[in-house]
Design a protein around this motif. Structure first.
Motif, PDB file in Angstrom:
ATOM      1  N   GLU B  96       0.818  -1.225   0.000  1.00  0.00           N
ATOM      2  CA  GLU B  96       0.000   0.000   0.000  1.00  0.00           C
ATOM      3  C   GLU B  96       0.847   1.269   0.000  1.00  0.00           C
ATOM      4  O   GLU B  96       0.741   2.108   0.907  1.00  0.00           O
ATOM      5  N   LEU B  97       1.683   1.378  -0.999  1.00  0.00           N
ATOM      6  CA  LEU B  97       2.538   2.560  -1.102  1.00  0.00           C
ATOM      7  C   LEU B  97       2.197   3.357  -2.353  1.00  0.00           C
ATOM      8  O   LEU B  97       1.881   2.784  -3.399  1.00  0.00           O
ATOM      9  N   ASP B 158      -1.012   9.180  -3.530  1.00  0.00           N
ATOM     10  CA  ASP B 158      -0.995   9.381  -2.076  1.00  0.00           C
ATOM     11  C   ASP B 158      -2.372   9.094  -1.476  1.00  0.00           C
ATOM     12  O   ASP B 158      -2.479   8.492  -0.402  1.00  0.00           O
ATOM     13  N   ARG B 161      -2.912   5.407  -1.612  1.00  0.00           N
ATOM     14  CA  ARG B 161      -1.741   4.605  -1.208  1.00  0.00           C
ATOM     15  C   ARG B 161      -1.606   3.414  -2.154  1.00  0.00           C
ATOM     16  O   ARG B 161      -1.547   2.256  -1.756  1.00  0.00           O
ATOM     17  N   LYS B 193       1.332  11.307   6.108  1.00  0.00           N
ATOM     18  CA  LYS B 193       1.797   9.930   5.900  1.00  0.00           C
ATOM     19  C   LYS B 193       2.297   9.341   7.228  1.00  0.00           C
ATOM     20  O   LYS B 193       3.500   9.085   7.401  1.00  0.00           O
TER      21      LYS B 193
END
Lengths: 218, 355
Positions: B96-97, B158, B161, B193
């Motif tokens: 989940e980046l 973002d 994610r 974050k």
């Protein structure tokens, strides 16, 4: 004769070198067009090989003959011919930035004098890398360092493609006049696309440009 | 800043810098080399990170690391290079980046050629690597749209994610067009974050762990359900498309990227022949703009899918079309770009000649 026997067209990538080279070759009964762009994968003058053949212009490719998409940085030995035979007129279409100039080093020892050779630097001030006189002067010095040859003139190719206005070409001219004074170089040509009806008498000779290379690709 | 004339690869690179991209990792491949070349100069000049890695696999794992540390990160490549990156992309989605990946597609399979193609469509829209994941995937048709979408894509990555894929073909990478970098783009509502493994625990937060390994099947199942929720949100609320010339259209071309751009010329030529042809242009290719097909007017009798592939998008069109209209196809492959006239001829063949 206004044109020197050999004209080498240099500039940042995307400055319009290939279109200018092709137009100069076709409009001036040039014997050889030498495509020295070993950087760009698309939009290269050699894609017009059939047009050159029709017009009796000999094409020297910077790729293995017929292998348009080989993506190999190869320069034919034939590219040296116009530098050793003074009965041949030629246009050299370089690759972009100073790296494009590096290809010229191999010919430098064959050049006895620069009297019949023009090395022209193409500028479009709407390309951010050549937007100001300082950036252009640095780019010219970088090119001269790589090519081991002196730039002899400037081409004003300031344009935003079909959106170009006469005032914008003049804006480019103002920047190039500054470069011209600082480096003592003439503005040899100003490019105006054939679809633009600009009446102003720009500096240098006018190249009425037909977009032949882009048309072949788009 | 007013308009400037840019090459596609340069324009996409500068758009990423404008979007606050803090790190770029990549490996050269034609026809996207101007992108890392631009980054190599301008990331340093902007005091950010540029690394030309030893391989595509290394590059995507550097992206994984930088994204895990909370950086806005970009990589770019072309088809065979993107194929090499799939393992890392799957890990990034699994962990989940956020990351942005630009694919300047060329002809395949294998090394293929260096000329433009859209034949990575299935790889892009089905995830690409192992496991149940998807990439939010955008397919701009002009340099201005590419710039605007890339500026927004870092926010999208973002927000979800999740990696965002910018899918263009070599033509968009290599062509030149005037671009305005100051165009306003939508701003997404982003949370800090707090999950990032940034090494800063001065606020007393627990350790953050970046990982895609879940050995307990029950936990992994819950993790997958969590991911699916994101993809469902993309499908429900973030389909993007453009409907062009739909009024009184009798046939609609479905095309994205460069192909839709060429189809714009085709519909002008068709108008001269008395034929009203619309274009349904997917801008997000994942999620696929199924909603657009519900907006097709009742005058339309046929759909024509045009792609620079052998028809990879047809399945999605079939699903969205729900068996309502006959679906036809025209495609060129191997780096050949269809000409406007070829598409016109195919339309004429379907509608039965000049009116």
């Amino acid at each position: 004769m206004f044109m020197k026997r050999i004209t080498i067209v240099a500039g940042h990538y995307g400055s319009g070198k290939s279109e200018i080279s092709v137009n100069l070759a076709l409009n001036n009964n040039i014997d050889y067009i030498v495509d020295l762009d070993i950087i760009n994968p698309y939009f290269r003058s050699r894609a017009l090989s059939d047009v050159f053949e029709e017009n009796n212009i000999h094409l020297v490719e910077s790729t293995i003959k017929g292998m348009l998409n080989s993506d190999m940085p190869y320069v034919s030995g034939e590219a040296a011919v116009p530098f050793v035979r003074d009965d041949i007129t030629a246009i050299y279409d370089l690759g972009g930035t100073e790296n494009g100039g590096r290809v010229l080093i191999q010919f430098v020892h064959r050049i006895k004098n620069m009297d019949d050779i023009d090395l022209l630097y193409t500028v479009n001030i709407f390309r951010p890398e050549t937007a100001t006189a300082d950036l252009i002067i640095k780019a010219i010095h970088d090119l001269e360092g790589e090519a081991q040859l002196k730039v002899t003139g400037l081409i004003n190719n300031t344009n935003l493609m079909n959106l170009t206005t006469e005032d914008e070409v003049l804006e480019g001219e103002t920047v190039l006049v500054e470069v011209s004074k600082k480096l003592n170089l003439p503005i040899k040509y100003t490019v105006v696309e054939e679809t633009h009806d600009f009446k102003h008498q720009f500096k240098g000779e006018r190249i009425t440009l037909s977009r032949l290379v882009a048309k072949r690709w788009l | 800043m007013a308009k400037v004339l840019m090459k596609g690869n340069e324009a996409m690179a500068l758009a990423a810098i404008k979007a606050g991209c803090e790190a770029f990792y990549g490996y050269p491949i034609t026809p996207q080399n101007e992108l890392p070349e631009y980054m190599s100069k301008h990331m340093k000049a902007n005091d950010r990170v540029f690394v030309q890695s030893e391989s595509e696999v290394a590059a995507i794992n550097m992206v994984y690391g930088a994204a895990g540390a909370g950086a806005r990160v970009l990589t770019s490549s072309s088809s065979p290079g993107i194929a090499l990156k799939q393992e890392g992309i799957s890990y990034i989605a699994g962990a989940e980046l956020p990351a942005v990946i630009i694919n300047v597609m060329r002809g395949g399979p294998g090394l293929g050629g260096i000329q433009p193609s859209q034949a990575d469509y299935k790889q892009i829209t089905r995830g690409g690597g192992n496991g149940d994941y998807y990439l939010y995937s955008l397919a701009p048709e002009s340099l201005q749209e590419a710039v605007d979408l890339i500026k927004e894509s870092f926010d999208i990555a973002d927000y979800f994610r999740n990696p965002v894929m910018i899918a263009v073909d070599g033509l968009i990478g290599q062509m030149m067009e005037p671009v305005d970098f100051e165009n306003e783009v939508p701003k997404w509502d982003l949370k800090p974050k707090t999950w990032a493994a940034d090494g800063d625990r001065t606020n007393g937060r627990p350790k953050n762990i970046i990982n895609s390994l879940y050995l307990d099947p029950a936990v992994l199942e819950q993790h997958n359900f969590k991911l699916q929720k994101k993809y469902q949100e993309m499908k429900d609320h973030h389909q993007r498309y453009e409907m062009i010339n739909m009024e009184n259209a009798e046939i609609v071309i479905v095309a994205f990227g460069s192909t839709s751009r060429i189809a714009r010329s085709s519909i002008e030529l068709l108008k001269e022949q008395g034929i009203n042809c619309g274009i349904l242009r997917p801008i997000s290719i994942y999620p696929y703009p199924e909603k657009a097909f519900k907006e097709i007017p009742s005058t339309v009798k046929d759909l024509l899918v045009v792609e620079m592939s052998t028809g990879q998008m047809i399945d999605d069109v079939k699903i969205a079309n729900e068996c309502r209209l006959p679906i036809h196809f025209y495609g060129r492959v191997g780096g050949i770009v269809p000409e406007a006239e070829e598409i016109v001829n195919k339309v004429l063949e379907i509608v039965g000649g000049v009116k």
